[in-house]
Write a protein that holds these residues in place. Structure first.
Motif, short mmCIF file in Angstrom:
data_model
loop_
_atom_site.label_atom_id
_atom_site.label_comp_id
_atom_site.label_asym_id
_atom_site.label_seq_id
_atom_site.Cartn_x
_atom_site.Cartn_y
_atom_site.Cartn_z
N ARG A 53 -9.13 -3.26 -4.12
CA ARG A 53 -10.01 -2.61 -5.10
C ARG A 53 -10.54 -3.69 -6.04
N CYS A 54 -11.83 -3.95 -5.95
CA CYS A 54 -12.44 -5.04 -6.72
C CYS A 54 -13.28 -4.49 -7.86
N GLU A 72 -12.86 -6.02 0.15
CA GLU A 72 -12.77 -4.57 0.31
C GLU A 72 -12.71 -4.15 1.77
N GLY A 73 -13.14 -5.05 2.67
CA GLY A 73 -13.09 -4.76 4.10
C GLY A 73 -11.81 -5.17 4.78
N GLN A 74 -10.87 -5.76 4.02
CA GLN A 74 -9.59 -6.17 4.57
C GLN A 74 -8.70 -4.95 4.83
N PRO A 75 -7.67 -5.10 5.69
CA PRO A 75 -6.77 -3.97 5.95
C PRO A 75 -6.13 -3.41 4.69
N GLU A 76 -5.95 -4.26 3.67
CA GLU A 76 -5.35 -3.79 2.42
C GLU A 76 -6.33 -3.00 1.55
N SER A 77 -7.62 -3.05 1.91
CA SER A 77 -8.67 -2.35 1.14
C SER A 77 -8.56 -2.66 -0.35
N SER A 92 0.81 -1.22 0.00
CA SER A 92 0.00 0.00 0.00
C SER A 92 0.84 1.27 0.00
N TYR A 151 -7.53 -1.65 -10.61
CA TYR A 151 -8.12 -2.64 -9.69
C TYR A 151 -7.09 -3.69 -9.30
N SER A 196 -17.31 -7.78 -0.63
CA SER A 196 -17.41 -7.09 0.66
C SER A 196 -16.29 -7.52 1.60
N ARG A 204 -7.91 -14.17 -0.64
CA ARG A 204 -7.22 -12.97 -0.13
C ARG A 204 -5.72 -13.19 -0.06
#
Length: 216
Positions: A102-103, A95-100, A62, A73, A92, A197
């Protein structure tokens, strides 16, 4: 009487010599013991202190300037419309992971009015990884097969970008085009989500690491 006294004196000489030897031995041994005490540790403890584990090199995917940001993406989800509910759960989760992550979700992110072929090709080209959710619906959907072929054309080598996920499909029905790739079998949803993930993270870390080493 005088002879007895001389013999008595003669017997005391070895003891005096012995005591002097003991004194010299103790004096010579004291520096080593004092040095061990001053060190405050045994050789094994000193060795344990001298050994330091080198930290594991962790790539920050990141970070600004990371190769991750070269594409719009991190992952494109290729799926059939009948599997939309499951795919929305996966998106969901990612996108909710610490890495956020992009899907790209076609029904959400496709440009209205744009041609389907254009959107599918752009989604593949603008994503680092592609998750192929292979279900009975996927196998019957020509658009899914089209996007799968586009992904394979984009990255024909098995380098971690294409992530096949098998659900409710027999192994004999696994697409022939993907048989050189290992797949994730979705039995437990939570476990499969974690595997997806982890695979994305691994690819992005390798990408950033190789990109970083190439610029040094």
């Amino acid at each position: 009487m005088a002879g007895w006294f001389r013999r008595l004196l003669h017997k005391h000489k070895p003891s005096s010599v012995e005591s002097s030897l003991n004194t010299s031995c103790s004096a010579s041994s004291s520096p080593s013991s004092s040095s061990a005490e001053s060190s405050g540790s045994s050789p094994s403890m000193s060795l344990a202190r001298s050994v330091r584990l080198s930290p594991v090199s962790v790539v920050d995917i990141s970070a600004s300037g990371s190769a991750r940001w070269a594409k719009s993406y991190d992952v494109c989800i290729c799926h059939s419309e009948v599997d939309l509910e499951l795919v929305e759960e996966l998106v969901s989760y990612l996108e909710g992971q610490p890495e956020s992550f992009r899907c790209f979700l076609q029904l959400r992110d496709a440009t209205p009015g744009s041609a389907v072929v254009t959107e599918l090709c752009d989604a593949v080209q603008n994503s680092h990884c592609w998750v192929m959710l292979i279900t009975p619906g996927f196998l019957q959907d020509p658009w899914c097969k089209y996007q799968m072929h586009q992904a394979l054309a984009e990255a024909p080598m098995a380098n971690g970008r294409t992530i096949p996920v098998l659900k409710d499909v027999d192994r004999k029905d696994y697409p022939r085009e993907l048989r050189n790739l290992y797949y994730i079998y979705m039995a437990l949803k939570e476990k499969s989500f974690r595997q997806i993930r982890d695979t994305i993270v691994r690819y992005l870390q390798d990408l950033c690491r190789s990109s970083g080493s190439g610029t040094e």
